[in-house]
Motif scaffolding. Sequence first.
Motif, PDB file in Angstrom:
ATOM      1  N   TYR A 249       0.940  -1.178   0.097  1.00 53.88           N
ATOM      2  CA  TYR A 249      -0.026  -0.017  -0.021  1.00 53.88           C
ATOM      3  C   TYR A 249       0.751   1.093  -0.162  1.00 53.88           C
ATOM      4  CZ  TYR A 249      -4.049  -2.856   1.166  1.00 53.88           C
ATOM      5  OH  TYR A 249      -5.304  -3.830   1.103  1.00 53.88           O
TER       6      TYR A 249
ATOM      7  N   ASP B 162      -0.613   8.501  -6.608  1.00 58.14           N
ATOM      8  CA  ASP B 162      -2.013   7.469  -6.641  1.00 58.14           C
ATOM      9  C   ASP B 162      -1.954   6.413  -5.347  1.00 58.14           C
ATOM     10  OD1 ASP B 162      -4.199   6.195  -7.650  1.00 58.14           O
ATOM     11  OD2 ASP B 162      -3.179   4.842  -8.665  1.00 58.14           O
TER      12      ASP B 162
ATOM     13  N   GLN C 212      -3.056   4.712  -1.755  1.00 60.13           N
ATOM     14  CA  GLN C 212      -4.205   3.830  -1.323  1.00 60.13           C
ATOM     15  C   GLN C 212      -4.742   4.666   0.218  1.00 60.13           C
ATOM     16  OE1 GLN C 212      -1.603   1.845  -2.646  1.00 60.13           O
ATOM     17  NE2 GLN C 212      -2.888   2.120  -4.274  1.00 60.13           N
TER      18      GLN C 212
ATOM     19  N   SER D 167     -11.397  11.402  -6.020  1.00 58.19           N
ATOM     20  CA  SER D 167     -11.168  10.051  -5.589  1.00 58.19           C
ATOM     21  C   SER D 167     -11.955   9.818  -4.009  1.00 58.19           C
ATOM     22  CB  SER D 167      -9.563   9.896  -5.089  1.00 58.19           C
ATOM     23  OG  SER D 167      -9.396   8.729  -4.630  1.00 58.19           O
TER      24      SER D 167
ATOM     25  N   VAL E  98     -10.394   7.646  -1.906  1.00 54.45           N
ATOM     26  CA  VAL E  98      -9.303   7.294  -0.982  1.00 54.45           C
ATOM     27  C   VAL E  98      -9.383   7.542   0.360  1.00 54.45           C
ATOM     28  CG1 VAL E  98      -7.855   9.285  -1.511  1.00 54.45           C
ATOM     29  CG2 VAL E  98      -6.591   6.852  -1.040  1.00 54.45           C
TER      30      VAL E  98
ATOM     31  N   LEU F   6      -7.262   0.986   6.226  1.00 55.47           N
ATOM     32  CA  LEU F   6      -6.923   0.028   5.006  1.00 55.47           C
ATOM     33  C   LEU F   6      -7.894  -1.053   4.822  1.00 55.47           C
ATOM     34  CD1 LEU F   6      -3.259   0.460   4.739  1.00 55.47           C
ATOM     35  CD2 LEU F   6      -4.873   1.434   3.215  1.00 55.47           C
TER      36      LEU F   6
ATOM     37  N   TYR G 185     -10.513  -1.615   1.504  1.00 56.00           N
ATOM     38  CA  TYR G 185     -10.062  -2.407   0.815  1.00 56.00           C
ATOM     39  C   TYR G 185     -10.508  -3.903   1.081  1.00 56.00           C
ATOM     40  CZ  TYR G 185      -7.566   1.715  -0.761  1.00 56.00           C
ATOM     41  OH  TYR G 185      -7.080   2.910  -1.247  1.00 56.00           O
TER      42      TYR G 185
ATOM     43  N   ILE H 155      -7.024  -5.235  -3.119  1.00 53.12           N
ATOM     44  CA  ILE H 155      -5.758  -5.006  -3.989  1.00 53.12           C
ATOM     45  C   ILE H 155      -4.821  -6.118  -4.048  1.00 53.12           C
ATOM     46  CG2 ILE H 155      -3.599  -3.674  -4.081  1.00 53.12           C
ATOM     47  CD1 ILE H 155      -5.251  -1.348  -3.223  1.00 53.12           C
TER      48      ILE H 155
ATOM     49  N   GLU I 104      -1.243  -7.454  -4.762  1.00 48.55           N
ATOM     50  CA  GLU I 104       0.248  -7.139  -4.951  1.00 48.55           C
ATOM     51  C   GLU I 104       1.122  -8.174  -5.480  1.00 48.55           C
ATOM     52  OE1 GLU I 104       4.073  -5.488  -2.346  1.00 48.55           O
ATOM     53  OE2 GLU I 104       2.151  -5.904  -1.354  1.00 48.55           O
TER      54      GLU I 104
ATOM     55  N   ASN J 102      -5.842  -3.275  -8.563  1.00 51.57           N
ATOM     56  CA  ASN J 102      -6.947  -2.935  -7.804  1.00 51.57           C
ATOM     57  C   ASN J 102      -8.374  -3.354  -8.470  1.00 51.57           C
ATOM     58  OD1 ASN J 102      -9.246  -1.556  -6.543  1.00 51.57           O
ATOM     59  ND2 ASN J 102      -8.070   0.009  -5.917  1.00 51.57           N
TER      60      ASN J 102
END
Length: 223
Positions: free
Chosen positions: A2, A45, A47, A71, A73, A116, A120, A128, A130, A137
């Motif tokens: 993140y 950009d 998270q 956003s 976010v 978080l 998410y 997300i 990784e 995403n």
Amino acid sequence: MYKILIVEDDNTIAERLASHLKKWNYKTVCVRDFKNVMEEFKKTDPQLVILDIGLPFYNGFYWCQEIRKLSNVPIIFLSSMNDNMNIVMAMNMGGDEFIEKPFDLNVVTAKVQAVLRRAYALQGTANIIEHGEMLLNLGDASLTIAGQKIELTKNEFKICQMFFESAGKFVTRDAIMTRLWESDEFIDDNTLTVNVARLRKKLEEAGMHDVIRTKKGIGYMLV
């Protein structure tokens, strides 16, 4: 991994936060140009945003409003301006959490993790995925590589998702075509080859070379 954007005027506090969060495997970016916070936001950009209220030029409430235009976010306000009016205003402006200064780093970490998770989590699964420097995403069907957002077509995203979910293992062409057939677009063997080639090219243009391995007669693997 993140990415967290830290918008804090006090360099000592910003670096302390950044250093601590890196130990928890978060990638942190500290804003230095407080006239152009949105430029750094778009470039990074993130998270998550950690945002002070008392900032040069424009306060944190202003930047929260600007971020919310683009956003959803999560935003954590971090401030010594901790009277009820400011806390209520921070939440009304679109903040997700408020941490008072002075703060305990362990409390900050716990609240970052909680925010978080709320933002998410998707049916108990991380929203997300990784892989190295790449973040896929599932919520907005976007791919980010080292802070750079890569535009994907619908089919490229579906292929990418299968690769991420099976990273280190081969995904057969038949399995990919079955997934793509869920749409109303006609998919044949040649169409799949073209889609994978385009995806590979986009990854290479973003600096990710040789991350998709092809094994003839079997399929593809994200390495």
